[in-house]
Design an enzyme around this catalytic site. Structure first.
Site, PDB file in Angstrom:
ATOM      1  N   ASP A  84      14.178   5.975   1.015  1.00 21.95           N
ATOM      2  CA  ASP A  84      12.787   5.625   0.696  1.00 21.95           C
ATOM      3  C   ASP A  84      12.242   6.580  -0.364  1.00 21.95           C
ATOM      4  OD1 ASP A  84      12.939   3.747   2.702  1.00 21.95           O
ATOM      5  OD2 ASP A  84      11.670   4.837   4.115  1.00 21.95           O
ATOM      6  N   ARG A 135      15.648  -0.522  -4.719  1.00 19.89           N
ATOM      7  CA  ARG A 135      14.638  -1.346  -4.034  1.00 19.89           C
ATOM      8  C   ARG A 135      13.340  -1.138  -4.816  1.00 19.89           C
ATOM      9  NH1 ARG A 135      12.550   1.344   1.146  1.00 19.89           N
ATOM     10  NH2 ARG A 135      14.511   0.714   2.094  1.00 19.89           N
TER      11      ARG A 135
HETATM   12  C1  LIG Z   1      11.058  -3.300   2.621  1.00 20.00           C
HETATM   13  C2  LIG Z   1       9.979  -2.409   2.096  1.00 20.00           C
HETATM   14  C3  LIG Z   1      10.247  -1.077   1.867  1.00 20.00           C
HETATM   15  C4  LIG Z   1       9.265  -0.238   1.333  1.00 20.00           C
HETATM   16  N1  LIG Z   1       9.583   1.042   1.010  1.00 20.00           N
HETATM   17  C5  LIG Z   1       8.672   1.828   0.401  1.00 20.00           C
HETATM   18  C6  LIG Z   1       9.000   3.130  -0.068  1.00 20.00           C
HETATM   19  O1  LIG Z   1      10.126   3.609   0.071  1.00 20.00           O
HETATM   20  N2  LIG Z   1       8.026   3.849  -0.684  1.00 20.00           N
HETATM   21  C7  LIG Z   1       6.752   3.363  -0.882  1.00 20.00           C
HETATM   22  O2  LIG Z   1       5.926   4.049  -1.491  1.00 20.00           O
HETATM   23  N3  LIG Z   1       6.422   2.143  -0.427  1.00 20.00           N
HETATM   24  C8  LIG Z   1       7.324   1.363   0.201  1.00 20.00           C
HETATM   25  N4  LIG Z   1       6.978   0.110   0.635  1.00 20.00           N
HETATM   26  C9  LIG Z   1       5.540  -0.288   0.655  1.00 20.00           C
HETATM   27  C10 LIG Z   1       5.109  -0.898  -0.670  1.00 20.00           C
HETATM   28  O3  LIG Z   1       5.107   0.089  -1.669  1.00 20.00           O
HETATM   29  C11 LIG Z   1       3.722  -1.537  -0.568  1.00 20.00           C
HETATM   30  O4  LIG Z   1       2.793  -0.557  -0.241  1.00 20.00           O
HETATM   31  C12 LIG Z   1       3.623  -2.669   0.427  1.00 20.00           C
HETATM   32  O5  LIG Z   1       4.801  -3.412   0.487  1.00 20.00           O
HETATM   33  C13 LIG Z   1       2.484  -3.636   0.045  1.00 20.00           C
HETATM   34  O6  LIG Z   1       2.738  -4.207  -1.205  1.00 20.00           O
HETATM   35  P1  LIG Z   1       3.105  -5.738  -1.445  1.00 20.00           P
HETATM   36  O7  LIG Z   1       4.148  -5.789  -2.498  1.00 20.00           O
HETATM   37  O8  LIG Z   1       3.445  -6.404  -0.184  1.00 20.00           O
HETATM   38  O9  LIG Z   1       1.828  -6.346  -2.156  1.00 20.00           O
HETATM   39  P2  LIG Z   1       0.282  -6.348  -1.819  1.00 20.00           P
HETATM   40  O10 LIG Z   1      -0.371  -6.895  -3.036  1.00 20.00           O
HETATM   41  O11 LIG Z   1      -0.157  -5.037  -1.298  1.00 20.00           O
HETATM   42  O12 LIG Z   1       0.199  -7.398  -0.651  1.00 20.00           O
HETATM   43  C14 LIG Z   1       0.458  -8.780  -0.845  1.00 20.00           C
HETATM   44  C15 LIG Z   1       0.161  -9.490   0.458  1.00 20.00           C
HETATM   45  O13 LIG Z   1       1.099  -9.075   1.446  1.00 20.00           O
HETATM   46  C16 LIG Z   1       0.476  -8.925   2.705  1.00 20.00           C
HETATM   47  N5  LIG Z   1       0.563  -7.488   3.088  1.00 20.00           N
HETATM   48  C17 LIG Z   1       1.001  -6.475   2.322  1.00 20.00           C
HETATM   49  N6  LIG Z   1       1.019  -5.306   2.996  1.00 20.00           N
HETATM   50  C18 LIG Z   1       0.568  -5.596   4.221  1.00 20.00           C
HETATM   51  C19 LIG Z   1       0.351  -4.818   5.380  1.00 20.00           C
HETATM   52  N7  LIG Z   1       0.600  -3.520   5.439  1.00 20.00           N
HETATM   53  N8  LIG Z   1      -0.105  -5.457   6.451  1.00 20.00           N
HETATM   54  C20 LIG Z   1      -0.362  -6.772   6.440  1.00 20.00           C
HETATM   55  N9  LIG Z   1      -0.165  -7.552   5.376  1.00 20.00           N
HETATM   56  C21 LIG Z   1       0.279  -6.997   4.287  1.00 20.00           C
HETATM   57  C22 LIG Z   1      -0.939  -9.423   2.514  1.00 20.00           C
HETATM   58  O14 LIG Z   1      -0.927 -10.823   2.735  1.00 20.00           O
HETATM   59  C23 LIG Z   1      -1.205  -9.153   1.062  1.00 20.00           C
HETATM   60  O15 LIG Z   1      -2.213  -9.948   0.516  1.00 20.00           O
HETATM   61  C24 LIG Z   1       7.949  -0.763   1.101  1.00 20.00           C
HETATM   62  C25 LIG Z   1       7.685  -2.095   1.329  1.00 20.00           C
HETATM   63  C26 LIG Z   1       8.678  -2.926   1.802  1.00 20.00           C
HETATM   64  C27 LIG Z   1       8.370  -4.379   1.988  1.00 20.00           C
END
Ligand SMILES: Cc1cc2nc3c(=O)[nH]c(=O)nc-3n(C[C@H](O)[C@H](O)[C@H](O)COP(=O)(O)OP(=O)(O)OC[C@H]3O[C@@H](n4cnc5c(N)ncnc54)[C@H](O)[C@@H]3O)c2cc1C
Length: 258
Positions: A84, A135
């Site tokens: 991560d 990722r």
């Molecule tokens: C598999 C995976 C690994 C990750 N690893 C890391 C990492 O190593 N380092 C890091 O900084 N970040 C990590 N993240 C978190 C990432 O950076 C984002 O903060 C998070 O995924 C929200 O972004 P989004 O792309 O879903 O888009 P967004 O624009 O934030 O969300 C799009 C839509 O997704 C849904 N959604 C998103 N997040 C949530 C939530 N928490 N609860 C409920 N609904 C939600 C909602 O419907 C929202 O409108 C990871 C995410 C995933 C999926």
């Protein structure tokens, strides 16, 4: 349960920023146990870890030495460890350790890049040259405007540009997002460019947007779910809450949808 639905997993033993090397050793043991259990049950799964959980706050060397037993397991199992990405103060050190992991255990590590950081395109080019899988996520930490795009629209735009770069130049990238618009753009891009479904995967957090997860799997694309477990919930939960303050309501709605 996930195996039945044809979904891959990556297990995250919750924890970060350990304050002693003893704690880092305990993280190592927990992860080795997890990998052994995955192998024994023949699960289509791997693990995700944070390097500050393995001693990155002490020295890169101590941290790397702690991760080596996991890399040995991963090599034996034919899988890769996912590292991560944490806040920007750790980006350089994390990429240094990941690069060392790839040099000594080629093909058994994946890095994470955050689209909100200005530096990410250069990092993706460096990792792609070394054939390190990436990722791609948007980024979950509070960062100053000196290092990260403050506006969500810019982060989203950069995400799409970096995603295309990875799909063209990267080694088995993971598109980690629940953003429906981004998923749609990824799907149109891979169709338009004839990129076959075994050259990349989607990743999402366990329990979020299960409707979207099902849609991806039903179209025969690979999906891996990030599954946290363990007691150290606080920082993980706070990041999820910061992404979406209405999370309590959202979880309830997700349950109804599925
Ligand atoms: C598999 C995976 C690994 C990750 N690893 C890391 C990492 O190593 N380092 C890091 O900084 N970040 C990590 N993240 C978190 C990432 O950076 C984002 O903060 C998070 O995924 C929200 O972004 P989004 O792309 O879903 O888009 P967004 O624009 O934030 O969300 C799009 C839509 O997704 C849904 N959604 C998103 N997040 C949530 C939530 N928490 N609860 C409920 N609904 C939600 C909602 O419907 C929202 O409108 C990871 C995410 C995933 C999926």
């Amino acid at each position: 349960m996930l195996r039945k639905e044809n979904i891959l997993a990556t297990l995250d033993f919750l924890g970060e920023n350990v304050t002693s090397l003893e704690e880092a050793h305990a993280s190592k043991r927990a992860y080795v146990d997890a990998l052994n259990a995955i192998e024994a049950a023949r699960l289509p799964a791997t693990v995700s870890l944070k390097l500050t959980q393995f001693g990155l706050d002490f020295t890169n060397e101590a941290c790397y030495n702690n991760v080596v037993p996991l890399l040995e397991c991963a090599r034996h199992m034919g899988t890769r460890i996912e590292v991560d990405m944490e806040s920007s103060e750790y980006t350089d050190r994390t990429l240094d350790v990941v690069t060392l992991m790839q040099d000594n255990f080629r093909g058994h590590v994946r890095a994470v890049i955050q689209a909100y950081l200005y530096r990410s395109e250069a990092d993706i080019r460096m990792l792609s040259d070394r054939e390190i899988p990436v990722r791609l996520c948007k980024g979950a930490y509070k960062e100053p405007p000196s290092v990260a795009y403050p506006k969500k629209a810019d982060v989203d735009r950069n995400y799409v540009a970096l995603m295309k770069l990875l799909l063209q130049r990267g080694t088995y990238p993971a598109i980690a997002s629940h953003d429906e618009k981004i998923i749609e753009q990824a799907l149109s891009y891979v169709k338009e460019q004839n990129i076959s479904s075994d050259r990349f995967e989607f990743q999402m957090l366990y329990g979020i947007r299960r409707d979207l997860q099902r849609r991806i799997v039903n179209q025969s694309y690979r999906l891996r779910l990030y599954v946290p477990y363990g007691d150290a919930w606080y920082p993980y939960f706070m990041r999820r809450l910061a992404e979406r303050p209405a999370n309590a309501l959202f979880v309830a709605r997700n349950l109804l949808r599925s």
